[in-house]
Design a protein around this motif. Structure first.
Motif, PDB file in Angstrom:
ATOM      1  N   GLY A 245       1.681  13.576   5.899  1.00 51.97           N
ATOM      2  CA  GLY A 245       2.438  12.547   6.603  1.00 51.97           C
ATOM      3  C   GLY A 245       3.754  12.196   5.952  1.00 51.97           C
ATOM      4  N   ALA A 246       3.783  12.106   4.656  1.00 52.23           N
ATOM      5  CA  ALA A 246       4.997  11.726   3.932  1.00 52.23           C
ATOM      6  C   ALA A 246       4.926  12.303   2.526  1.00 52.23           C
ATOM      7  N   PRO A 247       5.445  13.506   2.330  1.00 50.34           N
ATOM      8  CA  PRO A 247       5.339  14.151   1.016  1.00 50.34           C
ATOM      9  C   PRO A 247       6.001  13.378  -0.126  1.00 50.34           C
TER      10      PRO A 247
ATOM     11  N   THR B  47       5.167   3.885   9.147  1.00 47.25           N
ATOM     12  CA  THR B  47       4.121   2.864   9.240  1.00 47.25           C
ATOM     13  C   THR B  47       2.725   3.427   9.498  1.00 47.25           C
ATOM     14  N   LEU B  48       2.605   4.692   9.809  1.00 45.94           N
ATOM     15  CA  LEU B  48       1.304   5.231  10.182  1.00 45.94           C
ATOM     16  C   LEU B  48       0.568   5.944   9.057  1.00 45.94           C
ATOM     17  N   VAL B  49       1.201   6.128   7.926  1.00 49.48           N
ATOM     18  CA  VAL B  49       0.554   6.872   6.843  1.00 49.48           C
ATOM     19  C   VAL B  49      -0.638   6.086   6.272  1.00 49.48           C
ATOM     20  N   GLY B  50      -0.470   4.802   6.042  1.00 47.93           N
ATOM     21  CA  GLY B  50      -1.563   3.983   5.506  1.00 47.93           C
ATOM     22  C   GLY B  50      -2.771   3.934   6.426  1.00 47.93           C
ATOM     23  N   PRO B  51      -2.581   3.613   7.723  1.00 44.12           N
ATOM     24  CA  PRO B  51      -3.736   3.645   8.626  1.00 44.12           C
ATOM     25  C   PRO B  51      -4.357   5.029   8.778  1.00 44.12           C
TER      26      PRO B  51
ATOM     27  N   VAL C  18       0.851  -1.193   0.000  1.00 41.20           N
ATOM     28  CA  VAL C  18       0.000   0.000   0.000  1.00 41.20           C
ATOM     29  C   VAL C  18       0.884   1.240   0.000  1.00 41.20           C
ATOM     30  N   ILE C  19       1.864   1.266   0.855  1.00 40.40           N
ATOM     31  CA  ILE C  19       2.863   2.334   0.898  1.00 40.40           C
ATOM     32  C   ILE C  19       4.201   1.692   0.545  1.00 40.40           C
ATOM     33  N   GLU C  20       4.668   1.901  -0.661  1.00 35.31           N
ATOM     34  CA  GLU C  20       5.873   1.219  -1.121  1.00 35.31           C
ATOM     35  C   GLU C  20       7.160   1.852  -0.605  1.00 35.31           C
TER      36      GLU C  20
END
Length: 147
Positions: free
Chosen positions: A98-100, A49-53, A41-43
């Motif tokens: 969260g993660a640009p 680890t928290l961006v997907g949730p 989901v997040i490659e």
């Protein structure tokens, strides 16, 4: 003796239940897509680890607020389209904050699109539940053979 028609659940309860079900479907769909496409989901591992949730939670919040007025809607199409667009936008914004480095992957990937489409499906399903009609032969209020 007349039989009472069971009361339908309150709108807030139905919205919470449908939102939890939506979140479960998103997790399942993301897992199945991840296996089928051989992709995470997040490659990018730098994203954390928290961006997907967090993306799934943001889409769930949007879905919950889209469901709040399901009883008063005449048609679910407009609200479903808004739910799809807002869910997608919420996930992209969460990814950007969260993660640009992963915004492009999230925006063009199948995971955000799938979750957004499931949001629209959830809105339509709740609307159909709210506006269902009982068949006349099963509605105790319309029976004429009561003694």
């Amino acid at each position: 003796m007349s039989e009472q028609t069971p009361e339908r659940p309150k709108s807030i309860f139905l919205a919470v239940l449908a939102t939890v079900t939506y979140l479960a479907f998103v997790i399942t769909a993301w897992g199945l897509l991840s296996i089928a496409l051989d992709r995470d989901v997040i490659e990018n591992r730098e994203a954390g680890t928290l961006v997907g949730p967090a993306m799934a939670f943001a889409a769930s919040v949007v879905t919950f607020f889209s469901l709040r007025g399901a009883r008063t809607m005449r048609s679910p199409v407009g609200r479903a389209v808004v739910a799809v667009a807002c869910s997608y936008l919420a996930m992209v914004v969460v990814a950007a904050v969260g993660a640009p480095v992963i915004v492009g992957d999230v925006a063009s990937g199948p995971f955000a699109i799938t979750a957004a489409l499931l949001s629209g499906v959830t809105v339509v399903c709740v609307w159909l539940y709210e506006h269902r009609q009982r068949p006349q032969w099963r509605d105790p209020r319309l029976r004429s053979d009561e003694y």
